[in-house]
Structure formats: structure tokens, C-alpha cells
Design a protein around this motif. Structure first.
Motif, PDB file in Angstrom:
ATOM      1  N   ASP A 160       0.852  -1.191   0.000  1.00 52.04           N
ATOM      2  CA  ASP A 160       0.000   0.000   0.000  1.00 52.04           C
ATOM      3  C   ASP A 160       0.889   1.243   0.000  1.00 52.04           C
ATOM      4  O   ASP A 160       1.604   1.519   0.955  1.00 52.04           O
ATOM      5  CB  ASP A 160      -0.896  -0.012   1.243  1.00 52.04           C
ATOM      6  N   ILE A 161       0.870   1.997  -1.103  1.00 55.15           N
ATOM      7  CA  ILE A 161       1.722   3.187  -1.208  1.00 55.15           C
ATOM      8  C   ILE A 161       0.865   4.456  -1.265  1.00 55.15           C
ATOM      9  O   ILE A 161       1.327   5.494  -1.751  1.00 55.15           O
ATOM     10  CB  ILE A 161       2.642   3.112  -2.446  1.00 55.15           C
ATOM     11  N   THR A 162      -0.350   4.363  -0.751  1.00 57.00           N
ATOM     12  CA  THR A 162      -1.255   5.514  -0.792  1.00 57.00           C
ATOM     13  C   THR A 162      -0.657   6.721  -0.078  1.00 57.00           C
ATOM     14  O   THR A 162      -0.610   7.827  -0.628  1.00 57.00           O
ATOM     15  CB  THR A 162      -2.606   5.146  -0.142  1.00 57.00           C
ATOM     16  N   GLU A 163      -0.174   6.514   1.152  1.00 57.85           N
ATOM     17  CA  GLU A 163       0.401   7.620   1.921  1.00 57.85           C
ATOM     18  C   GLU A 163       1.652   8.155   1.243  1.00 57.85           C
ATOM     19  O   GLU A 163       1.881   9.377   1.205  1.00 57.85           O
ATOM     20  CB  GLU A 163       0.722   7.162   3.353  1.00 57.85           C
ATOM     21  N   ARG A 164       2.463   7.248   0.712  1.00 54.71           N
ATOM     22  CA  ARG A 164       3.689   7.680   0.032  1.00 54.71           C
ATOM     23  C   ARG A 164       3.362   8.570  -1.170  1.00 54.71           C
ATOM     24  O   ARG A 164       4.002   9.599  -1.392  1.00 54.71           O
ATOM     25  CB  ARG A 164       4.494   6.469  -0.436  1.00 54.71           C
ATOM     26  N   ARG A 165       2.355   8.146  -1.952  1.00 52.38           N
ATOM     27  CA  ARG A 165       1.958   8.945  -3.116  1.00 52.38           C
ATOM     28  C   ARG A 165       1.434  10.316  -2.684  1.00 52.38           C
ATOM     29  O   ARG A 165       1.715  11.333  -3.331  1.00 52.38           O
ATOM     30  CB  ARG A 165       0.903   8.211  -3.935  1.00 52.38           C
ATOM     31  N   LEU A 166       0.666  10.355  -1.592  1.00 53.70           N
ATOM     32  CA  LEU A 166       0.170  11.636  -1.104  1.00 53.70           C
ATOM     33  C   LEU A 166       1.316  12.553  -0.702  1.00 53.70           C
ATOM     34  O   LEU A 166       1.311  13.752  -1.012  1.00 53.70           O
ATOM     35  CB  LEU A 166      -0.767  11.409   0.092  1.00 53.70           C
ATOM     36  N   VAL A 167       2.313  11.977  -0.015  1.00 56.82           N
ATOM     37  CA  VAL A 167       3.485  12.761   0.394  1.00 56.82           C
ATOM     38  C   VAL A 167       4.271  13.222  -0.824  1.00 56.82           C
ATOM     39  O   VAL A 167       4.700  14.383  -0.917  1.00 56.82           O
ATOM     40  CB  VAL A 167       4.386  11.935   1.340  1.00 56.82           C
ATOM     41  N   GLU A 168       4.463  12.302  -1.799  1.00 53.55           N
ATOM     42  CA  GLU A 168       5.199  12.662  -3.012  1.00 53.55           C
ATOM     43  C   GLU A 168       4.483  13.762  -3.787  1.00 53.55           C
ATOM     44  O   GLU A 168       5.119  14.698  -4.293  1.00 53.55           O
ATOM     45  CB  GLU A 168       5.377  11.424  -3.901  1.00 53.55           C
ATOM     46  N   ASP A 169       3.158  13.649  -3.888  1.00 53.79           N
ATOM     47  CA  ASP A 169       2.382  14.683  -4.583  1.00 53.79           C
ATOM     48  C   ASP A 169       2.497  16.024  -3.863  1.00 53.79           C
ATOM     49  O   ASP A 169       2.613  17.079  -4.507  1.00 53.79           O
ATOM     50  CB  ASP A 169       0.910  14.265  -4.681  1.00 53.79           C
ATOM     51  N   LYS A 170       2.472  15.967  -2.515  1.00 52.83           N
ATOM     52  CA  LYS A 170       2.593  17.195  -1.734  1.00 52.83           C
ATOM     53  C   LYS A 170       3.977  17.818  -1.919  1.00 52.83           C
ATOM     54  O   LYS A 170       4.099  19.044  -2.102  1.00 52.83           O
ATOM     55  CB  LYS A 170       2.349  16.889  -0.253  1.00 52.83           C
ATOM     56  N   LEU A 171       5.010  16.974  -1.894  1.00 51.57           N
ATOM     57  CA  LEU A 171       6.373  17.473  -2.091  1.00 51.57           C
ATOM     58  C   LEU A 171       6.540  18.058  -3.492  1.00 51.57           C
ATOM     59  O   LEU A 171       7.202  19.084  -3.676  1.00 51.57           O
ATOM     60  CB  LEU A 171       7.389  16.344  -1.870  1.00 51.57           C
ATOM     61  N   LYS A 172       5.942  17.386  -4.475  1.00 53.15           N
ATOM     62  CA  LYS A 172       6.005  17.894  -5.847  1.00 53.15           C
ATOM     63  C   LYS A 172       5.328  19.252  -5.947  1.00 53.15           C
ATOM     64  O   LYS A 172       5.845  20.182  -6.588  1.00 53.15           O
ATOM     65  CB  LYS A 172       5.345  16.900  -6.801  1.00 53.15           C
ATOM     66  N   GLN A 173       4.173  19.365  -5.302  1.00 54.56           N
ATOM     67  CA  GLN A 173       3.443  20.636  -5.304  1.00 54.56           C
ATOM     68  C   GLN A 173       4.265  21.733  -4.630  1.00 54.56           C
ATOM     69  O   GLN A 173       4.368  22.858  -5.143  1.00 54.56           O
ATOM     70  CB  GLN A 173       2.106  20.461  -4.589  1.00 54.56           C
TER      71      GLN A 173
END
Length: 403
Positions: A160-173
């Protein structure tokens, strides 16, 4: 009598042979039973061993048969997807949990890709589950072919990489916002510096004319005021020019192209000719490589580092050596001097804007090394200094090896 004894002997021999054969049969039967027992024990031990391995895996994991029915699953699977053993084992994976596992991309993996491969790694699937909501998963699947060759098992591990993707998207933003903010800040600094430069130049020109016309016609104190005002105007002009150069260093450079660092060094030394001669600086150099870079900024980089080394000299005349050494995928350049050195606690701060050493004794805006840092980072490198107070400094910077 002999015939009777012979017959008896024969009977005894036959009895002995019969007993031997019975013993062999009993031994064979015992061995067969033992073999079966050992085989059953081995199978049971292997089963428990496999179950323990499956249970030890922290990610959800299921074991499927050829028909994609669930043979077993670990507790992480039950806990994560909120299902029970009774509702899971024996079910076709797609039917599990009111068909919430009937995912098109999962079907592609299990029915189209995996039959052609032994394993598939990091297969990303996004899906909204009825029980736990939207999730992003990395699937790792492996086929285990049985000895018969007619069927196989499938191990399906789910990360489950849901949290990781959320963090990555936030960092990208945040990175995009930071980049946009930096561009806006550099643009503002450029405009502000440009707009400030004109009136400062005008003030400097007027003060020069005023000094030329009225020096000696007023009192000594007035002459000193005029001189100080003109020096301040010149410092302000230099500061504004340096801020403009700093603002442009990160965003307004030329496109990278093959750049001969030896030629860049030649130009920088030509630009520093007056400082080299007035300071009687001794400058030596090794052969320098070609890199992919901005030729003008490489000139500026060498010029700032060598200019600093000349300016911050000790009692001896400046001695400066420039060299480069390839270390794996990058060139490590060094500019060594015999100057005043830098206190250990300031070796990182000096690359920040407006940081200066010995402000009263040595002129400067404290922007030169900050520009160097920007130039090096724009080229994909890093810059640092090794120094000891009173014993000189070595400035290092790296540039990637040209491919």
C-alpha cells in the motif's frame, strides 16, 4: 535314515528361507511405512514453514491457484482490507468483498502479463475499495510451477503506497511552488536592482561633478563629506550590480554546451589582470577538463574564487593553484590559496548571501561566493571549502563528467 535326515534338513532350510523372506517383507513394509511417515512429516513441516513465511511478510499477501482462487492469505491482508478468513479462502479473487477486487488493471496483470512471465514487480494499481476507500498499490506477483507442470500457484504481494503517493504529490506541489516563488523573487530582484541602478548612477555622477567643482572651495569638513558620499554611492552601485548578478545566476544563464574549463580560466585571469599584478599574485594551474556548462558562468565562477583568494591574502604574496581530478561521474575542481583562512564555524555560512569575512579590512558585498554556489548548483554540482585560520583555504566544487 539318511533320506529322512535329508528331508528334515531340507525342511529346516526351507523354513529358514521362508522366515528370511518374511523378515524381508516385514522390513520392507516397515520401511515403506516409515518412508510414508517421513514424507508426510516433511510435507507438513514444509507447509508450516511456508505458512510462517507468508504470515511473517508485513505487506498483505495472498496465494492463488491456477483458477485464481485464494488458497491462503496472511493476517496483514485480512487486517488491511477488512475481510475474514471464512469470506476469503476458496473465493475467486475478483469475487472477494462484494467484487471490490474486480479491478481491470488487476485482471490485466493476472490474465495477460503474468502467464507470459515468471514474475511481475512494482505493478501500480489505483482503485477505490468499498471498505477502505481509494488506495494506490504496488503489486508483486510470482508464478510457482508445480512438479507436475500442469498447474501452478501465484504469490501476490500488495504494498500500500497511498500515503507515500500523497506525500510525493505534496512534495512535488511544494517544489513547484518553491520554483515559482524563486523565479518571481529572482525576477523581482532583477527588476528592483535594475530600477535602483539608474538613480544610484545619477547620484554618483552628480557627486563626482560636485566634488570636481567644489573641492577646496568649501571647508575641509565639507570636502570629507563629499568624498564619503561618493564612496557610499560607489559601494551602493557595486552592491546593486552584485544583487543583479546573483538574481541572474540561477535563471538567466545560457544553454549548456561543451565548455573548455582551461579557456574559461584564461578569460577569468585576463579579467583579473590588474588585481593579479597589483597583488603580485603567483598563480599556477593543472590541465582542466571540458564539461557541459555555461561558458560565461564558468568564467564568473573561476573569477570570483580567484579574486577572493587574491583579495583575502595574508602577509605573504598570494599563491593560488587551480586543479581538477575526476572522481567517478564528476570532476572535482579545487582552488587552493595561502590566504588568511576561514574559521571552522563559518565554512558553511560564507556561501550565504551577504556573508563577509573581516568586513572592516576587506571590501566586498558578500555576494560573490553565493553566486558561485548558485552557478555550481545550476550545473548539477556542489561547492564547499576546507580551511584553517591563518593557513589558507581550498575551495572545491564539482561538475558532472561530460557524457
Amino acid at each position: 535314515m539318511k533320506d529322512e535326515e535329508k528331508t528334515t534338513e531340507q525342511l529346516l532350510n526351507e523354513l529358514a528361507e521362508l522366515r528370511r523372506q518374511v523378515a524381508e517383507m516385514e522390513t520392507a513394509e516397515t520401511l515403506d511405512v516409515n518412508a510414508r511417515k517421513l514424507t508426510e512429516d516433511a510435507v507438513e513441516e514444509a507447509r508450516k514453514y511456508a505458512e510462517n513465511i507468508v504470515e511473517t511478510v508485513r505487506e498483505p499477501l495472498v496465494v492463488l491457484d491456477t483458477d485464481l482462487k485464494i488458497i491462503s492469505a496472511n493476517s496483514s491482508f485480512y487486517r488491511t482490507f477488512k475481510v475474514t478468513l471464512a469470506d476469503t479462502v476458496g473465493q475467486i479473487l475478483y469475487d472477494l468483498g462484494n467484487r471490490q477486487w474486480d479491478i481491470p488493471k488487476l485482471r490485466v496483470l493476472l490474465e495477460e502479463i503474468l502467464p507470459l512471465k515468471t514474475e511481475v514487480l512494482d505493478f501500480e494499481v489505483e482503485h477505490e475499495f468499498l471498505t477502505i476507500g481509494p488506495h494506490t498499490m504496488l503489486l508483486n506477483a510470482r508464478r510457482i510451477i508445480r512438479e507436475s507442470g500442469r498447474s501452478y500457484l501465484i504469490l501476490l504481494a500488495i504494498e500500500d503506497i497511498t500515503e507515500r503517493r500523497l506525500v510525493e504529490d505534496k512534495l512535488k506541489q511544494l517544489a513547484e511552488e518553491l520554483a515559482r516563488s524563486n523565479v518571481e523573487l529572482e525576477h523581482f530582484a532583477s527588476l528592483a536592482s535594475h530600477d535602483l541602478k539608474s538613480p544610484v548612477l545619477a547620484i554618483g555622477t552628480l557627486l563626482r561633478l560636485f566634488q570636481r567643482r567644489y573641492t577646496g572651495k568649501l571647508d575641509t569638513e565639507a570636502d570629507q563629506f563629499i568624498s564619503d558620499a561618493r564612496k557610499s554611492a560607489l559601494r551602493m552601485e557595486k552592491l546593486i550590480s552584485d544583487i543583479l548578478a546573483y538574481a541572474r545566476a540561477g535563471s538567466q544563464g545560457k544553454t549548456f554546451e561543451p565548455t573548455d574549463c582551461s579557456e574559461a580560466l584564461d578569460i577569468s585571469l585576463a579579467n583579473l589582470k590588474d588585481a593579479v599584478e597589483s597583488g603580485k599574485a603567483e598563480i599556477t594551474r593543472d590541465s582542466l577538463p571540458k564539461v557541459m556548462g555555461d561558458h560565461i558562468q564558468m568564467v564568473q565562477l573561476f573569477q570570483n574564487l580567484i579574486g577572493n583568494a587574491i583579495k583575502l591574502h595574508g602577509e605573504e604574496r598570494p599563491r593560488i593553484h587551480i586543479s581538477a581530478k575526476q572522481m567517478e561521474k564528476e570532476w572535482v575542481f579545487s582552488v587552493r590559496d595561502n590566504g588568511i583562512g576561514i574559521p571552522r564555524e563559518q565554512t558553511e555560512k560564507i556561501f550565504e548571501i551577504f556573508q563577509r569575512l573581516n568586513k572592516d579590512k576587506y571590501p566586498g558585498s558578500g555576494i560573490g561566493l553565493a553566486i558561485c554556489k548558485k552557478i555550481v548548483e545550476r550545473h548539477g554540482g556542489r561547492i564547499w571549502v576546507e580551511s584553517e585560520l591563518g593557513k589558507g583555504s581550498i575551495f572545491y566544487f564539482t561538475i558532472p563528467v561530460m557524457k
